[in-house]
Write an enzyme that holds these catalytic residues in place. Sequence first.
Site, PDB file in Angstrom:
ATOM      1  N   GLU A 163       0.834  -1.197   0.000  1.00  0.00           N
ATOM      2  CA  GLU A 163       0.000   0.000   0.000  1.00  0.00           C
ATOM      3  C   GLU A 163       0.879   1.262   0.000  1.00  0.00           C
ATOM      4  OE1 GLU A 163      -3.438   0.419  -0.209  1.00  0.00           O
ATOM      5  OE2 GLU A 163      -2.567   2.393  -0.505  1.00  0.00           O
TER       6      GLU A 163
ATOM      7  N   CYS B   3       5.067   5.107   9.545  1.00  0.00           N
ATOM      8  CA  CYS B   3       5.784   4.278   8.571  1.00  0.00           C
ATOM      9  C   CYS B   3       7.235   4.652   8.280  1.00  0.00           C
ATOM     10  CB  CYS B   3       4.968   4.184   7.300  1.00  0.00           C
ATOM     11  SG  CYS B   3       3.513   3.152   7.599  1.00  0.00           S
TER      12      CYS B   3
HETATM   13  N1  LIG Z   1      -0.803   3.877   8.128  1.00  0.00           N
HETATM   14  C1  LIG Z   1      -0.437   4.065   6.879  1.00  0.00           C
HETATM   15  O1  LIG Z   1      -0.551   5.155   6.354  1.00  0.00           O
HETATM   16  C2  LIG Z   1       0.130   2.956   6.057  1.00  0.00           C
HETATM   17  C3  LIG Z   1       0.432   1.727   6.619  1.00  0.00           C
HETATM   18  N2  LIG Z   1       0.986   0.723   5.842  1.00  0.00           N
HETATM   19  C4  LIG Z   1       1.245  -0.585   6.428  1.00  0.00           C
HETATM   20  O2  LIG Z   1      -0.013  -1.254   6.565  1.00  0.00           O
HETATM   21  C5  LIG Z   1      -0.034  -2.054   7.741  1.00  0.00           C
HETATM   22  C6  LIG Z   1      -1.194  -1.643   8.623  1.00  0.00           C
HETATM   23  O3  LIG Z   1      -0.958  -0.322   9.091  1.00  0.00           O
HETATM   24  P1  LIG Z   1      -2.099   0.525   9.827  1.00  0.00           P
HETATM   25  O4  LIG Z   1      -3.359   0.376   9.071  1.00  0.00           O
HETATM   26  O5  LIG Z   1      -1.536   1.848  10.083  1.00  0.00           O
HETATM   27  O6  LIG Z   1      -2.222  -0.330  11.195  1.00  0.00           O
HETATM   28  P2  LIG Z   1      -3.145  -0.053  12.452  1.00  0.00           P
HETATM   29  O7  LIG Z   1      -2.318  -0.383  13.625  1.00  0.00           O
HETATM   30  O8  LIG Z   1      -3.804   1.275  12.332  1.00  0.00           O
HETATM   31  O9  LIG Z   1      -4.310  -1.152  12.311  1.00  0.00           O
HETATM   32  C7  LIG Z   1      -4.110  -2.522  12.406  1.00  0.00           C
HETATM   33  C8  LIG Z   1      -5.448  -3.166  12.780  1.00  0.00           C
HETATM   34  O10 LIG Z   1      -5.328  -4.578  12.705  1.00  0.00           O
HETATM   35  C9  LIG Z   1      -6.096  -5.160  13.767  1.00  0.00           C
HETATM   36  N3  LIG Z   1      -5.648  -6.544  13.971  1.00  0.00           N
HETATM   37  C10 LIG Z   1      -4.474  -7.007  14.484  1.00  0.00           C
HETATM   38  N4  LIG Z   1      -4.448  -8.343  14.462  1.00  0.00           N
HETATM   39  C11 LIG Z   1      -5.626  -8.766  13.921  1.00  0.00           C
HETATM   40  C12 LIG Z   1      -6.185 -10.036  13.621  1.00  0.00           C
HETATM   41  N5  LIG Z   1      -5.530 -11.184  13.864  1.00  0.00           N
HETATM   42  N6  LIG Z   1      -7.422 -10.085  13.089  1.00  0.00           N
HETATM   43  C13 LIG Z   1      -8.119  -8.957  12.821  1.00  0.00           C
HETATM   44  N7  LIG Z   1      -7.631  -7.732  13.084  1.00  0.00           N
HETATM   45  C14 LIG Z   1      -6.401  -7.635  13.612  1.00  0.00           C
HETATM   46  C15 LIG Z   1      -5.876  -4.223  14.926  1.00  0.00           C
HETATM   47  O11 LIG Z   1      -6.854  -4.372  15.923  1.00  0.00           O
HETATM   48  C16 LIG Z   1      -5.919  -2.853  14.203  1.00  0.00           C
HETATM   49  O12 LIG Z   1      -7.232  -2.347  14.185  1.00  0.00           O
HETATM   50  C17 LIG Z   1       1.352  -1.886   8.372  1.00  0.00           C
HETATM   51  O13 LIG Z   1       2.177  -2.922   7.903  1.00  0.00           O
HETATM   52  C18 LIG Z   1       1.830  -0.564   7.827  1.00  0.00           C
HETATM   53  O14 LIG Z   1       3.242  -0.483   7.765  1.00  0.00           O
HETATM   54  C19 LIG Z   1       1.234   0.896   4.504  1.00  0.00           C
HETATM   55  C20 LIG Z   1       0.938   2.085   3.899  1.00  0.00           C
HETATM   56  C21 LIG Z   1       0.344   3.190   4.616  1.00  0.00           C
HETATM   57  O1  LIG Z   2       3.981   3.450   4.210  1.00  0.00           O
HETATM   58  C1  LIG Z   2       3.299   4.347   4.637  1.00  0.00           C
HETATM   59  O2  LIG Z   2       2.710   4.333   5.718  1.00  0.00           O
HETATM   60  C2  LIG Z   2       3.134   5.629   3.902  1.00  0.00           C
HETATM   61  O3  LIG Z   2       4.189   6.526   4.369  1.00  0.00           O
HETATM   62  C3  LIG Z   2       4.152   7.818   3.800  1.00  0.00           C
HETATM   63  O4  LIG Z   2       2.911   8.438   4.080  1.00  0.00           O
HETATM   64  P1  LIG Z   2       2.576   9.195   5.461  1.00  0.00           P
HETATM   65  O5  LIG Z   2       3.536   8.749   6.512  1.00  0.00           O
HETATM   66  O6  LIG Z   2       1.139   9.029   5.700  1.00  0.00           O
HETATM   67  O7  LIG Z   2       2.781  10.752   5.180  1.00  0.00           O
HETATM   68  P2  LIG Z   2       3.819  11.633   4.324  1.00  0.00           P
HETATM   69  O8  LIG Z   2       3.059  12.676   3.633  1.00  0.00           O
HETATM   70  O9  LIG Z   2       4.721  10.794   3.509  1.00  0.00           O
HETATM   71  O10 LIG Z   2       4.663  12.324   5.487  1.00  0.00           O
HETATM   72  C4  LIG Z   2       5.512  11.571   6.350  1.00  0.00           C
HETATM   73  C5  LIG Z   2       6.329  12.518   7.196  1.00  0.00           C
HETATM   74  O11 LIG Z   2       7.292  13.213   6.399  1.00  0.00           O
HETATM   75  C6  LIG Z   2       7.201  14.607   6.616  1.00  0.00           C
HETATM   76  N1  LIG Z   2       7.549  15.312   5.362  1.00  0.00           N
HETATM   77  C7  LIG Z   2       6.952  14.967   4.195  1.00  0.00           C
HETATM   78  C8  LIG Z   2       7.293  15.599   3.024  1.00  0.00           C
HETATM   79  C9  LIG Z   2       8.271  16.609   3.035  1.00  0.00           C
HETATM   80  O12 LIG Z   2       8.630  17.215   2.002  1.00  0.00           O
HETATM   81  N2  LIG Z   2       8.838  16.936   4.218  1.00  0.00           N
HETATM   82  C10 LIG Z   2       8.507  16.313   5.389  1.00  0.00           C
HETATM   83  O13 LIG Z   2       9.077  16.632   6.457  1.00  0.00           O
HETATM   84  C11 LIG Z   2       5.766  14.845   7.055  1.00  0.00           C
HETATM   85  O14 LIG Z   2       5.658  16.028   7.799  1.00  0.00           O
HETATM   86  C12 LIG Z   2       5.506  13.612   7.894  1.00  0.00           C
HETATM   87  O15 LIG Z   2       5.979  13.791   9.208  1.00  0.00           O
HETATM   88  C13 LIG Z   2       4.288   7.689   2.280  1.00  0.00           C
HETATM   89  O16 LIG Z   2       4.205   8.990   1.690  1.00  0.00           O
HETATM   90  C14 LIG Z   2       3.188   6.791   1.706  1.00  0.00           C
HETATM   91  O17 LIG Z   2       3.391   6.618   0.308  1.00  0.00           O
HETATM   92  C15 LIG Z   2       3.257   5.425   2.404  1.00  0.00           C
HETATM   93  O18 LIG Z   2       2.220   4.587   1.966  1.00  0.00           O
END
Ligand SMILES: NC(=O)C1=CN([C@@H]2O[C@H](COP(=O)(O)OP(=O)(O)OC[C@H]3O[C@@H](n4cnc5c(N)ncnc54)[C@H](O)[C@@H]3O)[C@@H](O)[C@H]2O)C=CC1
Ligand SMILES: O=C(O)[C@H]1O[C@H](OP(=O)(O)OP(=O)(O)OC[C@H]2O[C@@H](n3ccc(=O)[nH]c3=O)[C@H](O)[C@@H]2O)[C@H](O)[C@@H](O)[C@@H]1O
Length: 441
Positions: free
Chosen positions: A151, A260
């Site tokens: 993602e 992340c």
């Molecule tokens: N937060 C973000 O912007 C992004 C996160 N990711 C990746 O996606 C993954 C998920 O991240 P988030 O959504 O932020 O995590 P999160 O911590 O917000 O949510 C995870 C959810 O999974 C649930 N869960 C855990 N074990 C479970 C099970 N066995 N069955 C059902 N539910 C269960 C938890 O209760 C929680 O609601 C991570 O690997 C993260 O690195 C990737 C791109 C963007």
């Molecule tokens: O793997 C993930 O969770 C996600 O991590 C980041 O997304 P996110 O952490 O939601 O937000 P960003 O907009 O990337 O910002 C991350 C951090 O960098 C900082 N940042 C961003 C851009 C910049 O130019 N300077 C800077 O300091 C932001 O303030 C923030 O603290 C990536 O942009 C997503 O593509 C990815 O899916």
Amino acid sequence: MKIAIIGTGYVGLVTGVSLSEIGHQVTCIDIDDGKVERLKKGISPIHEPGLSELMSKNIEEQRLSFTTNHQDGIREADVVYIAVGTPENEDGSADLYYVEEAAKEIAKYISKDMIVVTKSTIPVGTNDKILQILQKHRIYDVKVEVVSNPEFLREGSAIHDSFYGDRIVIGAESEEAATVIEEINRPFGVPIFKTDIKSAEMIKYASNAFLATKISFINEISNICELLDANIENVAKGMGLDKRIGEQFLKAGIGYGGSCFPKDTKALIQIAGNVKYDFELLKGVVNVNQKQQRILIDKLNSYFFSLKGKRIAVLGLAFKPDTDDMREAASIKVTEELIKQGAEVIAYDPVAVKNAKGVLDPRVQFASSIEEALGGSDAAMILTEWKEIKTMDPQLFHCMDQPLVFDGRNCFDPESMKNNQVEYHSIGRPAVAVPSRTVPL
Ligand SMILES: NC(=O)C1=CN([C@@H]2O[C@H](COP(=O)(O)OP(=O)(O)OC[C@H]3O[C@@H](n4cnc5c(N)ncnc54)[C@H](O)[C@@H]3O)[C@@H](O)[C@H]2O)C=CC1
Ligand SMILES: O=C(O)[C@H]1O[C@H](OP(=O)(O)OP(=O)(O)OC[C@H]2O[C@@H](n3ccc(=O)[nH]c3=O)[C@H](O)[C@@H]2O)[C@H](O)[C@@H](O)[C@@H]1O
């Protein structure tokens, strides 16, 4: 297509809502009873623009449902997504406990041929391990395949990113499995890149590491700009005009936070280390970021003789605007240090206060408006570039007896601060001094 999604965090919920919006029948499963109860009522547990509206619409149109019962969700599904958290272990590596538990749950309940899609960010080789778990724990003799579909959404613009992302990456061993996932995603109209599983896993880490590198690079340049009286905003603009460099992710500030970049950079260092490769560049990126998160404190310390008894207003707590996520937010370290040095901290954030109360020192006080935070304060620190903060009238800083601002996000034009008689210290730009000011020690 009938889809089950395990985990309703930022990724699971946004994925579930988006897939239902393009017509799939989606069941989201989570182990958190309270969360599922709220989701069933259409209440989003996270602040994410556009999410609540799409969620309610698809619940109403009966394409989206929520449950805590894995069996109910998985039994009917053609494809199951894993979107649980992969937090950081103490040594920086990714903790795969939740992913492995999710795989065991799936294995218990699959009763027909199935594709398991991994959305969670997982180290290279983990999809192979998931396949082994599925094969070892499955009860029925069915065919199961694993597809990596990392993602790339950003918090604060997650719904937008799902529909207008730059690419969808699909890593699969068989062309058939890749095609099924391609068809599921086709209505998004986002370019699809199909590859092998390990490359897909690496694309996710390499992308986050590269973006983090851009940020640490521009932050280092900003620190040099300050020493040489250059202006980082002009430098970043001039660099970004070169299409090979690109203008995005060149915003200097107090470093990157969030759930992340901090964890994924450290995990990639570990992934490389496991095959005896020393990822020196990325280690530098992480160190620079840790140093950068202290930069406003250092500026404050060189301004005041002591922070003991000083009242400091902190504007913005979330790790970035348009989210209530406090994970690895710079405000955690900054407020911790202010309190340690004896300052009184009064914080304001338009949406993250509830989450902030759970992670910040209990001595941090909260204001319900920018004015309230500034009133009677000796200095203001800006940590998140919320629109409300960026667009505020600089005259409001006169709620402080002597307006003094340390801006970690370069929200204001120094010239306008000068015109408004506000002493202003930002990142990588010459400071604005107000000659009549008396410096309180
Ligand atoms: N937060 C973000 O912007 C992004 C996160 N990711 C990746 O996606 C993954 C998920 O991240 P988030 O959504 O932020 O995590 P999160 O911590 O917000 O949510 C995870 C959810 O999974 C649930 N869960 C855990 N074990 C479970 C099970 N066995 N069955 C059902 N539910 C269960 C938890 O209760 C929680 O609601 C991570 O690997 C993260 O690195 C990737 C791109 C963007
Ligand atoms: O793997 C993930 O969770 C996600 O991590 C980041 O997304 P996110 O952490 O939601 O937000 P960003 O907009 O990337 O910002 C991350 C951090 O960098 C900082 N940042 C961003 C851009 C910049 O130019 N300077 C800077 O300091 C932001 O303030 C923030 O603290 C990536 O942009 C997503 O593509 C990815 O899916």
